[in-house]
Design a protein around this motif. Sequence first.
Motif, PDB file in Angstrom:
ATOM      1  N   HIS A  78       2.853 -29.487  14.603  1.00 39.51           N
ATOM      2  CA  HIS A  78       1.594 -30.036  14.106  1.00 39.51           C
ATOM      3  C   HIS A  78       1.057 -31.178  14.968  1.00 39.51           C
ATOM      4  O   HIS A  78      -0.160 -31.355  15.081  1.00 39.51           O
ATOM      5  CB  HIS A  78       1.733 -30.511  12.654  1.00 39.51           C
ATOM      6  N   GLU A  79       1.933 -31.943  15.603  1.00 46.32           N
ATOM      7  CA  GLU A  79       1.456 -33.062  16.423  1.00 46.32           C
ATOM      8  C   GLU A  79       0.746 -32.585  17.687  1.00 46.32           C
ATOM      9  O   GLU A  79       0.012 -33.360  18.319  1.00 46.32           O
ATOM     10  CB  GLU A  79       2.622 -33.975  16.800  1.00 46.32           C
ATOM     11  N   ARG A  80       0.937 -31.325  18.044  1.00 49.47           N
ATOM     12  CA  ARG A  80       0.323 -30.774  19.252  1.00 49.47           C
ATOM     13  C   ARG A  80      -0.847 -29.827  18.936  1.00 49.47           C
ATOM     14  O   ARG A  80      -1.500 -29.341  19.854  1.00 49.47           O
ATOM     15  CB  ARG A  80       1.368 -30.015  20.076  1.00 49.47           C
ATOM     16  N   ILE A  81      -1.110 -29.551  17.681  1.00 47.93           N
ATOM     17  CA  ILE A  81      -2.211 -28.665  17.313  1.00 47.93           C
ATOM     18  C   ILE A  81      -3.502 -29.474  17.341  1.00 47.93           C
ATOM     19  O   ILE A  81      -3.683 -30.411  16.564  1.00 47.93           O
ATOM     20  CB  ILE A  81      -1.995 -28.035  15.926  1.00 47.93           C
ATOM     21  N   ARG A  82      -4.410 -29.106  18.242  1.00 43.71           N
ATOM     22  CA  ARG A  82      -5.666 -29.846  18.402  1.00 43.71           C
ATOM     23  C   ARG A  82      -6.896 -28.943  18.249  1.00 43.71           C
ATOM     24  O   ARG A  82      -8.014 -29.429  18.398  1.00 43.71           O
ATOM     25  CB  ARG A  82      -5.684 -30.535  19.775  1.00 43.71           C
ATOM     26  N   SER A  83      -6.664 -27.650  17.997  1.00 40.51           N
ATOM     27  CA  SER A  83      -7.766 -26.701  17.824  1.00 40.51           C
ATOM     28  C   SER A  83      -7.262 -25.590  16.905  1.00 40.51           C
ATOM     29  O   SER A  83      -6.055 -25.340  16.823  1.00 40.51           O
ATOM     30  CB  SER A  83      -8.204 -26.153  19.187  1.00 40.51           C
ATOM     31  N   PHE A  84      -8.189 -24.910  16.210  1.00 42.22           N
ATOM     32  CA  PHE A  84      -7.794 -23.991  15.135  1.00 42.22           C
ATOM     33  C   PHE A  84      -8.770 -22.834  15.052  1.00 42.22           C
ATOM     34  O   PHE A  84      -9.960 -23.033  14.818  1.00 42.22           O
ATOM     35  CB  PHE A  84      -7.747 -24.785  13.817  1.00 42.22           C
ATOM     36  N   HIS A  85      -8.273 -21.613  15.275  1.00 43.11           N
ATOM     37  CA  HIS A  85      -9.049 -20.396  15.035  1.00 43.11           C
ATOM     38  C   HIS A  85      -8.647 -19.820  13.685  1.00 43.11           C
ATOM     39  O   HIS A  85      -7.465 -19.512  13.453  1.00 43.11           O
ATOM     40  CB  HIS A  85      -8.790 -19.356  16.121  1.00 43.11           C
ATOM     41  N   VAL A  86      -9.614 -19.651  12.821  1.00 46.22           N
ATOM     42  CA  VAL A  86      -9.377 -19.034  11.517  1.00 46.22           C
ATOM     43  C   VAL A  86      -9.607 -17.541  11.695  1.00 46.22           C
ATOM     44  O   VAL A  86     -10.733 -17.065  11.752  1.00 46.22           O
ATOM     45  CB  VAL A  86     -10.326 -19.614  10.456  1.00 46.22           C
ATOM     46  N   LYS A  87      -8.523 -16.804  11.811  1.00 41.43           N
ATOM     47  CA  LYS A  87      -8.617 -15.365  12.073  1.00 41.43           C
ATOM     48  C   LYS A  87      -7.532 -14.645  11.292  1.00 41.43           C
ATOM     49  O   LYS A  87      -6.383 -15.108  11.245  1.00 41.43           O
ATOM     50  CB  LYS A  87      -8.474 -15.095  13.571  1.00 41.43           C
ATOM     51  N   ASP A  88      -7.875 -13.534  10.692  1.00 35.02           N
ATOM     52  CA  ASP A  88      -6.960 -12.810   9.813  1.00 35.02           C
ATOM     53  C   ASP A  88      -6.348 -11.618  10.547  1.00 35.02           C
ATOM     54  O   ASP A  88      -6.891 -11.133  11.551  1.00 35.02           O
ATOM     55  CB  ASP A  88      -7.713 -12.332   8.575  1.00 35.02           C
ATOM     56  N   ALA A  89      -5.220 -11.145  10.034  1.00 33.38           N
ATOM     57  CA  ALA A  89      -4.530 -10.000  10.620  1.00 33.38           C
ATOM     58  C   ALA A  89      -3.587  -9.407   9.586  1.00 33.38           C
ATOM     59  O   ALA A  89      -3.303 -10.011   8.543  1.00 33.38           O
ATOM     60  CB  ALA A  89      -3.749 -10.412  11.868  1.00 33.38           C
ATOM     61  N   GLU A  90      -3.089  -8.212   9.896  1.00 28.30           N
ATOM     62  CA  GLU A  90      -2.092  -7.584   9.030  1.00 28.30           C
ATOM     63  C   GLU A  90      -1.075  -6.843   9.889  1.00 28.30           C
ATOM     64  O   GLU A  90      -1.371  -6.448  11.025  1.00 28.30           O
ATOM     65  CB  GLU A  90      -2.761  -6.609   8.058  1.00 28.30           C
ATOM     66  N   PHE A  91       0.126  -6.705   9.349  1.00 27.79           N
ATOM     67  CA  PHE A  91       1.181  -5.959  10.041  1.00 27.79           C
ATOM     68  C   PHE A  91       1.825  -5.006   9.054  1.00 27.79           C
ATOM     69  O   PHE A  91       2.452  -5.431   8.081  1.00 27.79           O
ATOM     70  CB  PHE A  91       2.217  -6.922  10.615  1.00 27.79           C
ATOM     71  N   ASN A  92       1.636  -3.710   9.294  1.00 24.62           N
ATOM     72  CA  ASN A  92       2.147  -2.675   8.393  1.00 24.62           C
ATOM     73  C   ASN A  92       2.962  -1.660   9.197  1.00 24.62           C
ATOM     74  O   ASN A  92       2.455  -0.600   9.571  1.00 24.62           O
ATOM     75  CB  ASN A  92       0.979  -1.978   7.682  1.00 24.62           C
ATOM     76  N   PRO A  93       4.221  -1.965   9.490  1.00 32.60           N
ATOM     77  CA  PRO A  93       5.041  -1.054  10.289  1.00 32.60           C
ATOM     78  C   PRO A  93       5.322   0.242   9.543  1.00 32.60           C
ATOM     79  O   PRO A  93       5.351   0.278   8.309  1.00 32.60           O
ATOM     80  CB  PRO A  93       6.324  -1.857  10.516  1.00 32.60           C
ATOM     81  N   THR A  94       5.509   1.297  10.296  1.00 23.77           N
ATOM     82  CA  THR A  94       5.817   2.606   9.714  1.00 23.77           C
ATOM     83  C   THR A  94       7.077   3.152  10.379  1.00 23.77           C
ATOM     84  O   THR A  94       7.685   2.502  11.236  1.00 23.77           O
ATOM     85  CB  THR A  94       4.653   3.582   9.959  1.00 23.77           C
ATOM     86  N   GLY A  95       7.425   4.369  10.010  1.00 21.81           N
ATOM     87  CA  GLY A  95       8.551   5.017  10.665  1.00 21.81           C
ATOM     88  C   GLY A  95       8.241   5.454  12.083  1.00 21.81           C
ATOM     89  O   GLY A  95       9.127   5.887  12.820  1.00 21.81           O
ATOM     90  N   LYS A  96       6.976   5.326  12.479  1.00 19.33           N
ATOM     91  CA  LYS A  96       6.556   5.757  13.814  1.00 19.33           C
ATOM     92  C   LYS A  96       6.211   4.612  14.755  1.00 19.33           C
ATOM     93  O   LYS A  96       6.232   4.789  15.966  1.00 19.33           O
ATOM     94  CB  LYS A  96       5.351   6.694  13.702  1.00 19.33           C
ATOM     95  N   GLN A  97       5.810   3.453  14.219  1.00 15.32           N
ATOM     96  CA  GLN A  97       5.420   2.366  15.118  1.00 15.32           C
ATOM     97  C   GLN A  97       5.637   0.999  14.482  1.00 15.32           C
ATOM     98  O   GLN A  97       5.674   0.869  13.250  1.00 15.32           O
ATOM     99  CB  GLN A  97       3.958   2.500  15.544  1.00 15.32           C
TER     100      GLN A  97
END
Length: 350
Positions: free
Chosen positions: A236-255
């Motif tokens: 946290h002492e080194r965080i000086r900028s912030f992108h608010v961006k969403d994502a998801e991770f849904n692994p399967t049996g193939k990838q």
Amino acid sequence: MKTIKGPAVFLAQFAGSEAPFNSLDGMCKWAADLGYKGIQIPTWESHLIDIEKAAESQTYCDELKGKVNSYGLEITELSTHLQGQLVAVNPAYDSMFDGFAPEHVRGNPKARTEWAIDFVKKCGTASGRLGLNAHATFSGALMWHTVYPWPQRPAGLVEMGFKELANRWTPILNHFDEYGVDVCYEIHPGEDIHDGITYERFLEATGNHSRANILYDPSHYVLQQLDYLSFIDIYHERIRSFHVKDAEFNPTGKQGVYGGYADWKDRAGRFRSLGDGQVDFKGIFTKLTKYEVDVWAVMEWECCIKSSEQGAREGAPFIQKNIIEAAQRSFDDFAGGDIDEDYLKSVLGV
């Protein structure tokens, strides 16, 4: 505690050749009408900012800042993601990254690197003239093609790679320091700085340079399955900028993390419009506020499902809802009082 500033929007994914996205006035009005209070400007869009002029003329910077302010907006940061990438390019990626460079240095890696370093420095000067204290960028990559250790990396390769990366960036960091501006590296797959360990290695190679800081974007941590909340506890002492961006991770049996070369919509890990993914923004805003991280909350929109128009409309209210108005007093202040040392001693029995 400090209240995070925002909402703001990174203009890179919206800038274009048609109105209102083809001029600074047009984009400012568009952003303000949607409820944004700040804009992060991509420096490769010359219709939004002329870096050569900005690096030379305080008058130009004052007029640019005045124009943005006239729409009720502030400039949060300038961005050199594309030019920062060109500071360090492995030959395996020369042809693919040449498109980020002006024509006169394409096909000439040495000249391209020199141009990129010079351009990013000019952005440091421009940031100082604009009164900014942070700058968004990428580190570039000399070693990314060896991220998975097969074939085995030659002994000493990583150490030499970070030494060379630091050699290229240290003069830039020193220049930004002259103008009181932090260089905020977006920790991102494809960059040599892609997680906490690589950031620490780079930081050590720069002699723990005070201007070598972090652009925090949790979406890239979701895609590589890194604990993005603990990351704030650590850095946290080194965080000086912030992108608010969403994502998801849904692994399967193939990838899984590597995605099988699939298109974005078909990958296990993919970016989503704000609120449509798995990122715990309530936890993120809580931790950033707790640690008094003084940043703008800047939406970076990328989604392979939802339109950019809808994403932009929904972004400002989503960020506003998550910004915590930092407490200025403790909830139990009513039970307190002036310090009475004799009374304290009696409570302690001393």
